[in-house]
Write a protein that holds these residues in place. Structure first.
Motif, PDB file in Angstrom:
ATOM      1  N   VAL A   4       0.970  -1.181   0.023  1.00 11.60           N
ATOM      2  CA  VAL A   4       0.034   0.234   0.160  1.00 11.60           C
ATOM      3  C   VAL A   4       0.822   1.110   0.014  1.00 11.60           C
ATOM      4  O   VAL A   4       1.797   1.351   0.023  1.00 11.60           O
ATOM      5  N   ARG A   5       0.172   2.301  -0.173  1.00  7.89           N
ATOM      6  CA  ARG A   5       1.148   3.548  -0.078  1.00  7.89           C
ATOM      7  C   ARG A   5       0.728   4.332   0.881  1.00  7.89           C
ATOM      8  O   ARG A   5      -0.663   4.611   1.104  1.00  7.89           O
ATOM      9  N   LEU A   6       1.509   4.893   1.680  1.00  9.36           N
ATOM     10  CA  LEU A   6       1.283   5.879   2.888  1.00  9.36           C
ATOM     11  C   LEU A   6       1.532   7.276   2.131  1.00  9.36           C
ATOM     12  O   LEU A   6       2.682   7.456   1.646  1.00  9.36           O
ATOM     13  N   ALA A   7       0.861   8.361   2.184  1.00 10.84           N
ATOM     14  CA  ALA A   7       0.989   9.584   1.683  1.00 10.84           C
ATOM     15  C   ALA A   7       0.613  10.854   2.646  1.00 10.84           C
ATOM     16  O   ALA A   7      -0.464  10.568   3.330  1.00 10.84           O
ATOM     17  N   VAL A   8       1.257  11.670   2.603  1.00 12.59           N
ATOM     18  CA  VAL A   8       1.049  12.989   3.336  1.00 12.59           C
ATOM     19  C   VAL A   8      -0.382  13.532   2.689  1.00 12.59           C
ATOM     20  O   VAL A   8      -0.134  13.707   1.352  1.00 12.59           O
ATOM     21  N   ASP A   9      -1.315  13.866   3.448  1.00 11.35           N
ATOM     22  CA  ASP A   9      -2.330  14.488   2.809  1.00 11.35           C
ATOM     23  C   ASP A   9      -2.490  16.065   2.910  1.00 11.35           C
ATOM     24  O   ASP A   9      -2.634  16.508   4.094  1.00 11.35           O
ATOM     25  N   PHE A  10      -1.859  16.601   1.940  1.00 11.31           N
ATOM     26  CA  PHE A  10      -1.718  17.910   1.801  1.00 11.31           C
ATOM     27  C   PHE A  10      -2.980  18.822   2.233  1.00 11.31           C
ATOM     28  O   PHE A  10      -2.865  20.182   1.992  1.00 11.31           O
ATOM     29  N   GLU A  11      -4.172  17.989   1.923  1.00 12.67           N
ATOM     30  CA  GLU A  11      -5.404  18.802   1.849  1.00 12.67           C
ATOM     31  C   GLU A  11      -5.673  19.031   3.500  1.00 12.67           C
ATOM     32  O   GLU A  11      -6.766  19.741   3.906  1.00 12.67           O
ATOM     33  N   ASN A  12      -5.013  18.278   4.358  1.00 10.37           N
ATOM     34  CA  ASN A  12      -5.176  18.512   5.723  1.00 10.37           C
ATOM     35  C   ASN A  12      -4.566  19.460   6.475  1.00 10.37           C
ATOM     36  O   ASN A  12      -3.195  19.632   6.358  1.00 10.37           O
ATOM     37  N   PRO A  13      -4.926  20.658   7.099  1.00 16.33           N
ATOM     38  CA  PRO A  13      -4.377  21.615   7.487  1.00 16.33           C
ATOM     39  C   PRO A  13      -3.715  21.668   8.775  1.00 16.33           C
ATOM     40  O   PRO A  13      -2.966  22.423   9.353  1.00 16.33           O
ATOM     41  N   ALA A  14      -3.809  20.461   9.562  1.00 15.16           N
ATOM     42  CA  ALA A  14      -3.508  20.114  11.018  1.00 15.16           C
ATOM     43  C   ALA A  14      -1.897  20.309  10.933  1.00 15.16           C
ATOM     44  O   ALA A  14      -1.097  19.784  10.389  1.00 15.16           O
ATOM     45  N   ARG A  15      -1.457  21.088  12.039  1.00 11.01           N
ATOM     46  CA  ARG A  15       0.059  21.073  12.405  1.00 11.01           C
ATOM     47  C   ARG A  15       0.417  20.467  13.588  1.00 11.01           C
ATOM     48  O   ARG A  15       1.558  20.031  13.938  1.00 11.01           O
ATOM     49  N   THR A  16      -0.691  20.214  14.394  1.00  5.31           N
ATOM     50  CA  THR A  16      -0.510  19.692  15.685  1.00  5.31           C
ATOM     51  C   THR A  16       0.130  18.284  15.762  1.00  5.31           C
ATOM     52  O   THR A  16       1.321  17.853  16.542  1.00  5.31           O
ATOM     53  N   TRP A  17      -0.252  17.557  14.877  1.00  4.22           N
ATOM     54  CA  TRP A  17       0.246  16.043  14.658  1.00  4.22           C
ATOM     55  C   TRP A  17       1.852  16.145  14.389  1.00  4.22           C
ATOM     56  O   TRP A  17       2.528  15.399  14.789  1.00  4.22           O
ATOM     57  N   TRP A  18       2.209  17.082  13.299  1.00  2.00           N
ATOM     58  CA  TRP A  18       3.388  16.804  12.990  1.00  2.00           C
ATOM     59  C   TRP A  18       4.366  17.416  14.141  1.00  2.00           C
ATOM     60  O   TRP A  18       5.501  16.847  13.984  1.00  2.00           O
ATOM     61  N   ASP A  19       3.868  18.375  14.665  1.00  2.00           N
ATOM     62  CA  ASP A  19       4.674  19.017  15.706  1.00  2.00           C
ATOM     63  C   ASP A  19       4.679  18.067  17.164  1.00  2.00           C
ATOM     64  O   ASP A  19       5.540  18.423  17.849  1.00  2.00           O
ATOM     65  N   ASN A  20       3.967  17.062  17.049  1.00  2.67           N
ATOM     66  CA  ASN A  20       3.993  16.401  18.338  1.00  2.67           C
ATOM     67  C   ASN A  20       4.229  14.788  18.303  1.00  2.67           C
ATOM     68  O   ASN A  20       3.497  13.953  18.823  1.00  2.67           O
ATOM     69  N   GLY A  21       5.341  14.643  17.593  1.00  2.00           N
ATOM     70  CA  GLY A  21       5.778  13.473  17.007  1.00  2.00           C
ATOM     71  C   GLY A  21       5.680  12.775  15.790  1.00  2.00           C
ATOM     72  O   GLY A  21       6.012  11.790  15.251  1.00  2.00           O
ATOM     73  N   GLY A  22       4.584  13.369  15.007  1.00  2.00           N
ATOM     74  CA  GLY A  22       4.241  12.889  13.605  1.00  2.00           C
ATOM     75  C   GLY A  22       5.386  12.975  12.689  1.00  2.00           C
ATOM     76  O   GLY A  22       5.614  12.074  11.956  1.00  2.00           O
ATOM     77  N   ARG A  23       6.017  14.137  12.730  1.00  2.00           N
ATOM     78  CA  ARG A  23       7.242  14.152  11.795  1.00  2.00           C
ATOM     79  C   ARG A  23       8.474  13.042  11.915  1.00  2.00           C
ATOM     80  O   ARG A  23       8.811  12.571  10.919  1.00  2.00           O
ATOM     81  N   ASP A  24       8.566  13.027  13.055  1.00  2.00           N
ATOM     82  CA  ASP A  24       9.631  11.692  13.689  1.00  2.00           C
ATOM     83  C   ASP A  24       8.971  10.519  13.091  1.00  2.00           C
ATOM     84  O   ASP A  24       9.978   9.720  12.571  1.00  2.00           O
ATOM     85  N   LEU A  25       8.034  10.213  13.143  1.00  2.00           N
ATOM     86  CA  LEU A  25       7.292   8.952  12.886  1.00  2.00           C
ATOM     87  C   LEU A  25       7.268   8.829  11.523  1.00  2.00           C
ATOM     88  O   LEU A  25       7.674   7.853  10.915  1.00  2.00           O
ATOM     89  N   TRP A  26       7.081   9.910  10.763  1.00  2.00           N
ATOM     90  CA  TRP A  26       7.107   9.959   9.046  1.00  2.00           C
ATOM     91  C   TRP A  26       8.298   9.745   8.685  1.00  2.00           C
ATOM     92  O   TRP A  26       8.605   8.855   7.929  1.00  2.00           O
ATOM     93  N   GLU A  27       9.283  10.357   9.356  1.00  2.00           N
ATOM     94  CA  GLU A  27      10.743  10.130   8.632  1.00  2.00           C
ATOM     95  C   GLU A  27      11.371   8.821   9.071  1.00  2.00           C
ATOM     96  O   GLU A  27      12.031   8.529   8.499  1.00  2.00           O
ATOM     97  N   ALA A  28      10.763   8.061  10.036  1.00  2.00           N
ATOM     98  CA  ALA A  28      11.193   6.810  10.284  1.00  2.00           C
ATOM     99  C   ALA A  28      10.745   5.980   9.184  1.00  2.00           C
ATOM    100  O   ALA A  28      11.649   4.867   9.113  1.00  2.00           O
ATOM    101  N   ILE A  29       9.772   6.175   8.632  1.00  2.00           N
ATOM    102  CA  ILE A  29       9.281   5.185   7.554  1.00  2.00           C
ATOM    103  C   ILE A  29       9.487   5.865   6.009  1.00  2.00           C
ATOM    104  O   ILE A  29       9.451   4.897   5.073  1.00  2.00           O
TER     105      ILE A  29
END
Length: 81
Positions: A4-29
């Motif tokens: 399957v493909r995991l993809a950043v959803d650029f239509e989602n305006p949320a920053r909280t997830w990215w700033d609270n561990g999401g960026r690290d989780l994304w960069e790990a995969i």
């Protein structure tokens, strides 16, 4: 199980997830820190999504057509990975 493909959803305006561990989780995969999508085994993707859902900002900051910062979608049969 397939890929399957995991993809950043650029239509989602949320920053909280990215700033609270999401960026690290994304960069790990992701294959590179600035990758906007990655093709992975379905089992790995489902496990990763469960971790992603636990972080603040996963739900509630998006909109109806883009509820989460990352989406999982099926790979097309002819899509290269």
């Amino acid at each position: 199980m397939g890929m399957v493909r995991l993809a950043v959803d650029f239509e989602n305006p949320a920053r909280t997830w990215w700033d609270n561990g999401g960026r690290d989780l994304w960069e790990a995969i992701a294959e590179s820190p600035d990758a906007s999508s990655v093709a992975v085994d379905r089992t790995l993707a489902e496990s990763w999504m469960k971790q992603a859902e636990q972080l603040p900002g996963w739900s509630g900051e998006g909109n109806e057509y883009s509820p989460h910062p990352i989406l999982m979608k099926e790979l097309d049969e002819d899509e290269e990975v």
